[in-house]
Design a protein around this motif. Structure first.
Motif: not given
Length: 123
Positions: A20-23, A67-69, A95-96
């Protein structure tokens, strides 16, 4: 000494968080780089809109990873002893991330739609 071993819920959540952070970072960089190209190299402002298109796509991928998380903490059966504590630890972060990813998609769409109207670069 006892090693700090992560449960499999945490491992799966951290893997999705890393992606997520990478994207999300790549999504933010796309229009910034496009704007720098317009201002620095005199490229047409259409490139900002193209950067917004890339941002929207990368933001969508970031949303999928958020959403995977979240899916890690929606098990279909029995859960282990570490499930509740791990869920409580990561749920506010999830949520964040979901809110951030939707915001990035909306910003990317706006930049995609209106980025060529910015008065920058060559005509």
């Amino acid at each position: 000494m006892a090693e700090n071993v992560q449960c499999h819920y945490e491992v799966a959540a951290l893997k999705a968080r890393k992606r997520f952070i990478t994207y999300a970072v790549l999504a933010v960089l796309a229009p910034v780089i496009a704007a720098l190209l317009c201002y620095g190299l005199g490229k047409p402002s259409l490139w900002i809109a193209r950067g917004g298109a890339v941002m929207a796509g990368l933001s969508f991928l970031a949303d999928l990873k958020a959403r995977d998380m979240a899916e890690v903490f929606k098990p279909g059966g029995f859960v282990g002893n570490t499930f509740n504590s791990t869920r409580d630890k990561y749920f506010p972060q999830i949520r964040a991330f979901l809110k951030i990813s939707v915001t990035l998609v909306l910003i990317g769409t706006a930049v995609w739609g209106f980025g060529d109207l910015l008065p920058s670069g060559a005509e």
